[in-house]
Design a protein around this motif. Structure first.
Motif, mmCIF file in Angstrom:
data_model
loop_
_atom_site.group_PDB
_atom_site.id
_atom_site.type_symbol
_atom_site.label_atom_id
_atom_site.label_comp_id
_atom_site.label_asym_id
_atom_site.label_seq_id
_atom_site.Cartn_x
_atom_site.Cartn_y
_atom_site.Cartn_z
ATOM 1 N N ASN A 10 42.354 31.277 35.808
ATOM 2 C CA ASN A 10 42.405 31.739 37.192
ATOM 3 C C ASN A 10 41.005 32.065 37.700
ATOM 4 O O ASN A 10 40.663 31.730 38.840
ATOM 5 C CB ASN A 10 43.305 32.972 37.331
ATOM 6 C CG ASN A 10 44.772 32.633 37.144
ATOM 7 O OD1 ASN A 10 45.180 31.487 37.266
ATOM 8 N ND2 ASN A 10 45.557 33.641 36.835
ATOM 9 N N ASP A 11 40.192 32.722 36.876
ATOM 10 C CA ASP A 11 38.817 33.043 37.254
ATOM 11 C C ASP A 11 38.035 31.767 37.517
ATOM 12 O O ASP A 11 37.296 31.667 38.505
ATOM 13 C CB ASP A 11 38.121 33.848 36.155
ATOM 14 C CG ASP A 11 38.723 35.230 35.962
ATOM 15 O OD1 ASP A 11 39.591 35.628 36.772
ATOM 16 O OD2 ASP A 11 38.325 35.899 34.992
ATOM 17 N N THR A 12 38.193 30.782 36.655
ATOM 18 C CA THR A 12 37.502 29.505 36.815
ATOM 19 C C THR A 12 37.928 28.820 38.104
ATOM 20 O O THR A 12 37.095 28.261 38.816
ATOM 21 C CB THR A 12 37.783 28.598 35.598
ATOM 22 O OG1 THR A 12 37.352 29.269 34.415
ATOM 23 C CG2 THR A 12 37.077 27.271 35.723
ATOM 24 N N GLU A 13 39.209 28.875 38.413
ATOM 25 C CA GLU A 13 39.707 28.259 39.651
ATOM 26 C C GLU A 13 39.134 28.953 40.886
ATOM 27 O O GLU A 13 38.784 28.290 41.855
ATOM 28 C CB GLU A 13 41.232 28.307 39.684
ATOM 29 C CG GLU A 13 41.875 27.354 38.710
ATOM 30 C CD GLU A 13 43.383 27.523 38.599
ATOM 31 O OE1 GLU A 13 43.972 28.284 39.395
ATOM 32 O OE2 GLU A 13 43.960 26.896 37.711
ATOM 33 N N ILE A 14 39.026 30.277 40.840
ATOM 34 C CA ILE A 14 38.456 31.021 41.968
ATOM 35 C C ILE A 14 36.991 30.638 42.165
ATOM 36 O O ILE A 14 36.547 30.374 43.288
ATOM 37 C CB ILE A 14 38.611 32.542 41.751
ATOM 38 C CG1 ILE A 14 40.094 32.930 41.852
ATOM 39 C CG2 ILE A 14 37.777 33.333 42.765
ATOM 40 C CD1 ILE A 14 40.410 34.327 41.368
ATOM 41 N N LEU A 15 36.232 30.569 41.077
ATOM 42 C CA LEU A 15 34.821 30.192 41.184
ATOM 43 C C LEU A 15 34.669 28.748 41.637
ATOM 44 O O LEU A 15 33.766 28.423 42.416
ATOM 45 C CB LEU A 15 34.107 30.423 39.853
ATOM 46 C CG LEU A 15 33.950 31.893 39.470
ATOM 47 C CD1 LEU A 15 33.359 32.014 38.072
ATOM 48 C CD2 LEU A 15 33.114 32.638 40.482
#
Length: 75
Positions: A10-15
């Motif tokens: 999820n963090d990777t998708e946000i970035l």
């Protein structure tokens, strides 16, 4: 998938969404300043996040998500 792996994804998708948005907006200097203010970070840090040279902490990622969601509502 474990909770940790899912959170990292999820963090990777946000970035990734942040990078895509900033590249789409071209000449995003003011947006970087706005995001820096929103996250209480330096503009330099924001540029490093966009370029993938550093990764913000979990609390900053959540602030980025809120900021991006707000940007989406303006379009």
């Amino acid at each position: 998938m474990s909770q940790i792996n899912q959170n990292n994804q999820n963090d990777t998708e946000i970035l990734s969404k942040l990078r895509d948005y900033m590249h789409f907006m071209k000449g995003y200097g003011q947006l970087a300043i706005d995001l820096a203010r929103h996250t209480k970070s330096s503009t330099r840090s924001v540029y490093r996040w966009i370029k993938g040279k550093s990764t913000p902490g979990k609390n900053k990622i959540q602030l980025i998500k809120v900021w991006l969601d707000n940007q989406d509502s303006r379009i």
